[in-house]
Design a protein around this motif. Structure first.
Motif, PDB file in Angstrom:
ATOM      1  N   THR A 148       0.845  -1.192   0.000  1.00  0.00           N
ATOM      2  CA  THR A 148       0.000   0.000   0.000  1.00  0.00           C
ATOM      3  C   THR A 148       0.883   1.245   0.000  1.00  0.00           C
ATOM      4  O   THR A 148       2.102   1.160   0.112  1.00  0.00           O
ATOM      5  CB  THR A 148      -0.863   0.054   1.272  1.00  0.00           C
ATOM      6  OG1 THR A 148       0.009   0.241   2.401  1.00  0.00           O
ATOM      7  CG2 THR A 148      -1.664  -1.223   1.466  1.00  0.00           C
ATOM      8  N   LEU A 149       0.233   2.384  -0.072  1.00  0.00           N
ATOM      9  CA  LEU A 149       0.928   3.643   0.170  1.00  0.00           C
ATOM     10  C   LEU A 149       1.113   3.807   1.682  1.00  0.00           C
ATOM     11  O   LEU A 149       0.562   3.033   2.468  1.00  0.00           O
ATOM     12  CB  LEU A 149       0.102   4.812  -0.388  1.00  0.00           C
ATOM     13  CG  LEU A 149      -0.137   4.780  -1.901  1.00  0.00           C
ATOM     14  CD1 LEU A 149      -1.088   5.898  -2.299  1.00  0.00           C
ATOM     15  CD2 LEU A 149       1.189   4.901  -2.648  1.00  0.00           C
ATOM     16  N   ASN A 150       1.852   4.829   2.055  1.00  0.00           N
ATOM     17  CA  ASN A 150       2.021   5.184   3.461  1.00  0.00           C
ATOM     18  C   ASN A 150       0.736   5.878   3.909  1.00  0.00           C
ATOM     19  O   ASN A 150       0.411   6.959   3.429  1.00  0.00           O
ATOM     20  CB  ASN A 150       3.223   6.133   3.572  1.00  0.00           C
ATOM     21  CG  ASN A 150       3.680   6.298   4.999  1.00  0.00           C
ATOM     22  OD1 ASN A 150       3.008   5.848   5.932  1.00  0.00           O
ATOM     23  ND2 ASN A 150       4.819   6.942   5.183  1.00  0.00           N
TER      24      ASN A 150
ATOM     25  N   THR B 166      11.312  -5.155   7.339  1.00  0.00           N
ATOM     26  CA  THR B 166      10.504  -6.258   7.869  1.00  0.00           C
ATOM     27  C   THR B 166       9.652  -5.811   9.054  1.00  0.00           C
ATOM     28  O   THR B 166       8.609  -6.401   9.317  1.00  0.00           O
ATOM     29  CB  THR B 166      11.406  -7.421   8.308  1.00  0.00           C
ATOM     30  OG1 THR B 166      12.373  -6.914   9.219  1.00  0.00           O
ATOM     31  CG2 THR B 166      12.098  -8.072   7.130  1.00  0.00           C
ATOM     32  N   GLU B 167      10.097  -4.760   9.745  1.00  0.00           N
ATOM     33  CA  GLU B 167       9.351  -4.308  10.931  1.00  0.00           C
ATOM     34  C   GLU B 167       8.011  -3.666  10.562  1.00  0.00           C
ATOM     35  O   GLU B 167       7.154  -3.467  11.411  1.00  0.00           O
ATOM     36  CB  GLU B 167      10.202  -3.343  11.764  1.00  0.00           C
ATOM     37  CG  GLU B 167      10.383  -1.940  11.189  1.00  0.00           C
ATOM     38  CD  GLU B 167      11.269  -1.879   9.938  1.00  0.00           C
ATOM     39  OE1 GLU B 167      11.951  -2.888   9.626  1.00  0.00           O
ATOM     40  OE2 GLU B 167      11.251  -0.838   9.269  1.00  0.00           O
ATOM     41  N   GLN B 168       7.854  -3.353   9.278  1.00  0.00           N
ATOM     42  CA  GLN B 168       6.590  -2.726   8.871  1.00  0.00           C
ATOM     43  C   GLN B 168       5.388  -3.628   9.170  1.00  0.00           C
ATOM     44  O   GLN B 168       4.280  -3.151   9.385  1.00  0.00           O
ATOM     45  CB  GLN B 168       6.604  -2.456   7.360  1.00  0.00           C
ATOM     46  CG  GLN B 168       7.424  -1.250   6.970  1.00  0.00           C
ATOM     47  CD  GLN B 168       7.384  -1.004   5.480  1.00  0.00           C
ATOM     48  OE1 GLN B 168       6.851  -1.815   4.722  1.00  0.00           O
ATOM     49  NE2 GLN B 168       7.931   0.107   5.057  1.00  0.00           N
ATOM     50  N   MET B 169       5.630  -4.915   9.182  1.00  0.00           N
ATOM     51  CA  MET B 169       4.533  -5.860   9.389  1.00  0.00           C
ATOM     52  C   MET B 169       4.114  -5.959  10.859  1.00  0.00           C
ATOM     53  O   MET B 169       3.048  -6.485  11.174  1.00  0.00           O
ATOM     54  CB  MET B 169       4.980  -7.235   8.866  1.00  0.00           C
ATOM     55  CG  MET B 169       3.924  -8.307   8.859  1.00  0.00           C
ATOM     56  SD  MET B 169       2.648  -7.994   7.644  1.00  0.00           S
ATOM     57  CE  MET B 169       3.340  -8.794   6.208  1.00  0.00           C
TER      58      MET B 169
ATOM     59  N   ILE C  49       2.952   1.483   6.081  1.00  0.00           N
ATOM     60  CA  ILE C  49       2.902   0.866   4.764  1.00  0.00           C
ATOM     61  C   ILE C  49       2.715  -0.629   4.986  1.00  0.00           C
ATOM     62  O   ILE C  49       3.449  -1.240   5.767  1.00  0.00           O
ATOM     63  CB  ILE C  49       4.217   1.089   3.989  1.00  0.00           C
ATOM     64  CG1 ILE C  49       4.420   2.589   3.736  1.00  0.00           C
ATOM     65  CG2 ILE C  49       4.200   0.321   2.661  1.00  0.00           C
ATOM     66  CD1 ILE C  49       5.768   2.916   3.112  1.00  0.00           C
ATOM     67  N   LEU C  50       1.723  -1.197   4.345  1.00  0.00           N
ATOM     68  CA  LEU C  50       1.507  -2.640   4.446  1.00  0.00           C
ATOM     69  C   LEU C  50       2.092  -3.295   3.200  1.00  0.00           C
ATOM     70  O   LEU C  50       1.627  -3.064   2.083  1.00  0.00           O
ATOM     71  CB  LEU C  50       0.007  -2.946   4.554  1.00  0.00           C
ATOM     72  CG  LEU C  50      -0.398  -4.421   4.484  1.00  0.00           C
ATOM     73  CD1 LEU C  50       0.269  -5.217   5.594  1.00  0.00           C
ATOM     74  CD2 LEU C  50      -1.902  -4.565   4.586  1.00  0.00           C
ATOM     75  N   THR C  51       3.137  -4.081   3.402  1.00  0.00           N
ATOM     76  CA  THR C  51       3.741  -4.821   2.297  1.00  0.00           C
ATOM     77  C   THR C  51       3.582  -6.305   2.577  1.00  0.00           C
ATOM     78  O   THR C  51       3.886  -6.768   3.678  1.00  0.00           O
ATOM     79  CB  THR C  51       5.235  -4.486   2.166  1.00  0.00           C
ATOM     80  OG1 THR C  51       5.352  -3.075   1.974  1.00  0.00           O
ATOM     81  CG2 THR C  51       5.847  -5.192   0.963  1.00  0.00           C
ATOM     82  N   LEU C  52       3.100  -7.018   1.610  1.00  0.00           N
ATOM     83  CA  LEU C  52       2.750  -8.418   1.807  1.00  0.00           C
ATOM     84  C   LEU C  52       3.248  -9.202   0.593  1.00  0.00           C
ATOM     85  O   LEU C  52       2.835  -8.938  -0.534  1.00  0.00           O
ATOM     86  CB  LEU C  52       1.225  -8.524   1.920  1.00  0.00           C
ATOM     87  CG  LEU C  52       0.599  -9.885   2.088  1.00  0.00           C
ATOM     88  CD1 LEU C  52       1.122 -10.566   3.340  1.00  0.00           C
ATOM     89  CD2 LEU C  52      -0.919  -9.742   2.171  1.00  0.00           C
ATOM     90  N   CYS C  53       4.172 -10.143   0.844  1.00  0.00           N
ATOM     91  CA  CYS C  53       4.748 -10.856  -0.296  1.00  0.00           C
ATOM     92  C   CYS C  53       3.930 -12.084  -0.678  1.00  0.00           C
ATOM     93  O   CYS C  53       3.896 -12.467  -1.848  1.00  0.00           O
ATOM     94  CB  CYS C  53       6.202 -11.204  -0.012  1.00  0.00           C
ATOM     95  SG  CYS C  53       7.220  -9.694  -0.062  1.00  0.00           S
TER      96      CYS C  53
END
Ligand SMILES: [Ca+2]
Ligand SMILES: [Ca+2]
Length: 251
Positions: A22-24, A53-56, A97-101
């Motif tokens: 996502t965006l911030n 990785t801490e974003q999660m 920011i949600l980043t999901l691989c």
């Protein structure tokens, strides 16, 4: 970084082509529509590997059937099994920011879904037997997702699972707009015989009261069979079912 990158079967060896982001923003979220209700027993989340990785941290997994607040108001996932159609991942914080691989969902499917359903008689065009296995728990009769027989003596409904399963659980959704007591006393019968339309198969459970529009799950020691019958024995009744779900396997 499209949302679909989290379900492309690639856990993210190439971060820029295999992850969703996502965006911030405030409360960033991602949602998966399973299209039908499943008993989810395991969710595997793959985080980004190359950085951040801490974003999660603090992300919540939510599972349920509501799209209220984009599905983010559904209950938080608890291990051991939850029913739902939507799987959300949300970080309930500001400027995230949600980043999901990759997100993988494992669980049990509803065996009745896609099965062929028949019933002793059909009350109207809105009341087809198949409506009880259309994957939709909608309980307002006029919306066409419930099955209803005529006021037959000993009315019955049957779904063919197309194969033999060890059935351990049947969930039934009652009509929500009227006629709460029609459901009471229904017998759940399971087996491989079509003698007496399948109504002589083994008795797995008897249905007690179910509040208007509610879904109730009946669990029992497994009964093997291809046919699942619901029958109201000993009275004239409009057998009414808004959804019937059939599950196999011990929990
Ligand atoms: Ca991926
Ligand atoms: Ca239905």
């Amino acid at each position: 970084w499209f949302a679909e990158k989290a379900i492309d079967s690639n856990r993210g060896l190439q971060q820029n082509t295999a992850c969703a982001s996502t965006l911030n923003q405030t409360n960033p979220w991602w949602r998966l529509d399973l299209r039908h209700i499943y008993r989810v027993s395991r969710v595997v989340v793959t985080n980004r590997k190359d950085c951040c990785t801490e974003q999660m941290n603090g992300a919540e997994i939510r599972i349920g059937n509501s799209l209220e607040s984009n599905g983010n108001n559904n209950p938080i996932y608890s291990c051991g099994g939850m029913d739902g159609r939507y799987v959300n991942l949300i970080i309930p914080e500001d400027m995230k920011i949600l980043t999901l691989c990759e997100l993988e969902v494992y669980g049990e499917g509803n065996l009745a879904l896609g099965g062929t359903a028949v019933q002793s008689s059909t009350y109207s065009d809105l009341a087809a037997a198949q409506n009880a296995v259309d994957g939709n728990r909608e309980s307002v009769y006029a919306l066409g997702s419930c099955s209803v027989t005529n006021g037959d003596m000993n009315p019955w409904w049957r779904v063919d699972l197309s194969d033999v399963y060890r059935v351990t659980r049947v969930s039934i959704t009652n009509r929500g707009d009227c006629c709460e007591k029609r459901i009471e006393g229904i017998q759940i019968r399971i087996g491989n015989s079509l003698e007496n339309n399948g109504n002589n198969n083994e008795l797995a459970a008897t249905v007690g009261p179910i509040p208007l529009g509610n879904t109730k799950t009946f669990e029992f020691k497994h009964v093997k069979g291809r046919y699942v019958n619901l029958i109201v024995p000993g009275r004239k009744e409009y057998l009414t079912l808004c959804e019937v779900e059939v599950y196999s396997g011990e929990r």
